[in-house]
Design a protein around this motif. Structure first.
Motif, PDB file in Angstrom:
ATOM      1  N   LYS A 197     -23.272 -50.926  27.374  1.00 38.06           N
ATOM      2  CA  LYS A 197     -23.097 -49.655  28.014  1.00 38.06           C
ATOM      3  C   LYS A 197     -23.134 -48.390  27.109  1.00 38.06           C
ATOM      4  CE  LYS A 197     -22.049 -51.925  31.951  1.00 38.06           C
ATOM      5  NZ  LYS A 197     -22.836 -51.744  32.988  1.00 38.06           N
ATOM      6  N   THR A 198     -23.308 -47.192  27.792  1.00 38.27           N
ATOM      7  CA  THR A 198     -22.905 -46.039  27.037  1.00 38.27           C
ATOM      8  C   THR A 198     -21.890 -45.168  28.006  1.00 38.27           C
ATOM      9  OG1 THR A 198     -24.946 -45.023  28.117  1.00 38.27           O
ATOM     10  CG2 THR A 198     -25.164 -45.768  25.880  1.00 38.27           C
ATOM     11  N   PRO A 199     -20.807 -44.903  27.172  1.00 38.88           N
ATOM     12  CA  PRO A 199     -20.547 -45.293  25.913  1.00 38.88           C
ATOM     13  C   PRO A 199     -19.605 -46.430  25.814  1.00 38.88           C
ATOM     14  CG  PRO A 199     -18.573 -43.941  26.973  1.00 38.88           C
ATOM     15  CD  PRO A 199     -19.906 -44.039  28.077  1.00 38.88           C
ATOM     16  N   HIS A 200     -19.819 -47.389  24.851  1.00 37.49           N
ATOM     17  CA  HIS A 200     -19.144 -48.639  24.295  1.00 37.49           C
ATOM     18  C   HIS A 200     -18.518 -48.668  23.088  1.00 37.49           C
ATOM     19  CE1 HIS A 200     -19.737 -53.281  25.370  1.00 37.49           C
ATOM     20  NE2 HIS A 200     -18.540 -53.084  24.728  1.00 37.49           N
ATOM     21  N   VAL A 201     -17.378 -48.772  22.702  1.00 37.93           N
ATOM     22  CA  VAL A 201     -16.566 -48.333  21.833  1.00 37.93           C
ATOM     23  C   VAL A 201     -16.272 -49.846  20.856  1.00 37.93           C
ATOM     24  CG1 VAL A 201     -14.826 -47.305  20.544  1.00 37.93           C
ATOM     25  CG2 VAL A 201     -15.558 -46.399  22.726  1.00 37.93           C
ATOM     26  N   TYR A 202     -16.489 -49.522  19.550  1.00 40.62           N
ATOM     27  CA  TYR A 202     -15.905 -50.616  18.398  1.00 40.62           C
ATOM     28  C   TYR A 202     -15.179 -50.065  17.721  1.00 40.62           C
ATOM     29  CZ  TYR A 202     -19.453 -53.502  20.670  1.00 40.62           C
ATOM     30  OH  TYR A 202     -20.278 -54.109  21.725  1.00 40.62           O
ATOM     31  N   VAL A 203     -13.813 -50.263  17.444  1.00 38.01           N
ATOM     32  CA  VAL A 203     -12.913 -49.822  16.545  1.00 38.01           C
ATOM     33  C   VAL A 203     -12.999 -50.813  15.253  1.00 38.01           C
ATOM     34  CG1 VAL A 203     -10.646 -49.103  15.596  1.00 38.01           C
ATOM     35  CG2 VAL A 203     -11.569 -48.669  18.053  1.00 38.01           C
ATOM     36  N   LEU A 204     -13.217 -50.442  14.046  1.00 37.54           N
ATOM     37  CA  LEU A 204     -13.428 -51.179  13.036  1.00 37.54           C
ATOM     38  C   LEU A 204     -12.237 -50.917  11.996  1.00 37.54           C
ATOM     39  CD1 LEU A 204     -17.208 -50.903  12.258  1.00 37.54           C
ATOM     40  CD2 LEU A 204     -16.029 -52.273  13.939  1.00 37.54           C
ATOM     41  N   GLU A 205     -11.672 -51.880  11.142  1.00 35.85           N
ATOM     42  CA  GLU A 205     -10.809 -51.650  10.521  1.00 35.85           C
ATOM     43  C   GLU A 205     -11.339 -51.965   8.906  1.00 35.85           C
ATOM     44  OE1 GLU A 205      -6.136 -52.804   8.994  1.00 35.85           O
ATOM     45  OE2 GLU A 205      -7.183 -54.065  10.432  1.00 35.85           O
ATOM     46  N   LYS A 206     -11.377 -50.995   8.017  1.00 38.25           N
ATOM     47  CA  LYS A 206     -11.762 -51.440   6.655  1.00 38.25           C
ATOM     48  C   LYS A 206     -10.917 -52.327   5.900  1.00 38.25           C
ATOM     49  CE  LYS A 206     -14.111 -48.381   4.041  1.00 38.25           C
ATOM     50  NZ  LYS A 206     -14.236 -47.209   2.911  1.00 38.25           N
ATOM     51  N   THR A 207     -11.305 -53.677   5.419  1.00 36.84           N
ATOM     52  CA  THR A 207     -10.478 -54.660   4.953  1.00 36.84           C
ATOM     53  C   THR A 207     -11.207 -54.940   3.650  1.00 36.84           C
ATOM     54  OG1 THR A 207     -11.300 -56.671   5.593  1.00 36.84           O
ATOM     55  CG2 THR A 207      -9.689 -55.323   6.940  1.00 36.84           C
ATOM     56  N   ASN A 208     -10.523 -55.782   2.542  1.00 35.44           N
ATOM     57  CA  ASN A 208     -11.076 -56.295   1.464  1.00 35.44           C
ATOM     58  C   ASN A 208     -12.472 -57.215   1.942  1.00 35.44           C
ATOM     59  OD1 ASN A 208      -9.245 -54.858  -0.359  1.00 35.44           O
ATOM     60  ND2 ASN A 208      -8.095 -56.494  -0.354  1.00 35.44           N
ATOM     61  N   ASN A 209     -12.399 -57.589   3.023  1.00 34.76           N
ATOM     62  CA  ASN A 209     -13.422 -58.855   3.361  1.00 34.76           C
ATOM     63  C   ASN A 209     -14.478 -57.975   4.578  1.00 34.76           C
ATOM     64  OD1 ASN A 209     -12.117 -60.934   2.058  1.00 34.76           O
ATOM     65  ND2 ASN A 209     -10.587 -60.854   3.710  1.00 34.76           N
ATOM     66  N   GLY A 210     -14.544 -56.592   4.377  1.00 31.00           N
ATOM     67  CA  GLY A 210     -15.275 -55.880   5.231  1.00 31.00           C
ATOM     68  C   GLY A 210     -14.754 -55.179   6.312  1.00 31.00           C
ATOM     69  N   ASN A 211     -15.599 -54.784   7.231  1.00 29.21           N
ATOM     70  CA  ASN A 211     -15.074 -53.933   8.446  1.00 29.21           C
ATOM     71  C   ASN A 211     -14.984 -54.813   9.492  1.00 29.21           C
ATOM     72  OD1 ASN A 211     -15.448 -51.224   7.233  1.00 29.21           O
ATOM     73  ND2 ASN A 211     -17.409 -51.558   7.344  1.00 29.21           N
ATOM     74  N   VAL A 212     -13.501 -54.993   9.786  1.00 20.05           N
ATOM     75  CA  VAL A 212     -13.222 -56.126  10.909  1.00 20.05           C
ATOM     76  C   VAL A 212     -13.155 -55.342  12.401  1.00 20.05           C
ATOM     77  CG1 VAL A 212     -11.472 -57.574  11.581  1.00 20.05           C
ATOM     78  CG2 VAL A 212     -12.046 -57.483   9.342  1.00 20.05           C
ATOM     79  N   VAL A 213     -13.759 -55.935  13.106  1.00 20.96           N
ATOM     80  CA  VAL A 213     -13.550 -55.576  14.675  1.00 20.96           C
ATOM     81  C   VAL A 213     -11.996 -55.757  15.084  1.00 20.96           C
ATOM     82  CG1 VAL A 213     -14.459 -55.746  16.960  1.00 20.96           C
ATOM     83  CG2 VAL A 213     -15.945 -56.036  15.071  1.00 20.96           C
ATOM     84  N   ARG A 214     -11.365 -54.575  15.612  1.00 17.80           N
ATOM     85  CA  ARG A 214     -10.249 -54.604  16.044  1.00 17.80           C
ATOM     86  C   ARG A 214     -10.075 -54.220  17.533  1.00 17.80           C
ATOM     87  NH1 ARG A 214      -8.215 -58.012  12.512  1.00 17.80           N
ATOM     88  NH2 ARG A 214      -7.883 -57.030  10.456  1.00 17.80           N
TER      89      ARG A 214
END
Length: 208
Positions: free
Chosen positions: A144-161
């Motif tokens: 959809k628009t809009p469709h949101v993905y909040v990512l957390e930057k970690t030592n293992n990459g950008n994790v989807v939260r």
């Protein structure tokens, strides 16, 4: 003979189980990211003709990635709220990264040239990127628009939260009493678990 039948039966069960596991895992890959997945980076063209990727944000703690567009009434209704999210959280380490996933051949209003016009008219404070060739939104699983993905930057990459809607009232910001994205980012900033991890995105279907 009895032993042979037992062995054949065990082998059959193992084969069926292996097939079942494969069938279960396939939709997850095809359907985009789930909570806890690591999002791959991208390099997309911004409205200022530069190319932007998540790795450019060295000091970011995470990202609010929003698939949106020019024409969709739901996207238009949320534009001011998206700007406010960026203003509120960019300085705290969670900038908004907006991406237009639509095919301009299917919907000319969402062309790159019109993206520039829309961003200028609305005073976008965030990058507005063009998913040229529509390669990124399927990876995320945006529909959809809009469709949101909040990512957390970690030592293992950008994790989807968090995945889903911005809040629970697209018609009226003042009437929204559940601010999903804001609550998710505040929780992450405070080192807490995101209270609501997934919601149903409300908006226009992405134009392929």
């Amino acid at each position: 003979m009895k032993t042979l039948k037992i062995l054949v039966g065990v082998a059959l069960v193992i084969a069926i189980s292996a097939f079942a596991i494969d069938k279960v895992s396939t939709p997850k890959i095809d359907g985009g990211y789930a909570i806890g997945d690591t999002a791959t980076d991208f390099k997309l063209k911004n409205i200022d003709d530069s190319f932007i990727s998540l790795e450019d944000y060295k000091d970011a703690k995470g990202f609010i990635v929003i698939f949106t567009c020019n024409h969709c009434p739901y996207s238009v209704a949320y534009e001011d709220r998206i700007i406010e999210l960026d203003k509120k959280f960019k300085t705290k380490g969670y900038p908004v990264i907006a991406i237009n996933p639509n095919n301009p051949k299917a919907y000319p209003d969402d062309s790159f040239a019109n993206m520039k016009v829309r961003a200028k008219d609305k005073g976008f404070t965030f990058p507005y990127l063009f998913d040229d060739g529509q390669k990124i939104y399927p990876q995320y699983g945006a529909t959809k628009t809009p469709h949101v993905y909040v990512l957390e930057k970690t030592n293992n990459g950008n994790v989807v939260r968090y995945i889903g809607a911005i809040d629970n009232n697209y018609k009226d910001a003042s009437a929204a009493d559940e601010k999903y994205v804001e609550d998710a980012v505040n929780a992450l900033l405070n080192g807490q678990k995101v209270p609501v991890e997934t919601t149903r995105a409300i908006g226009c279907s992405i134009k392929a």
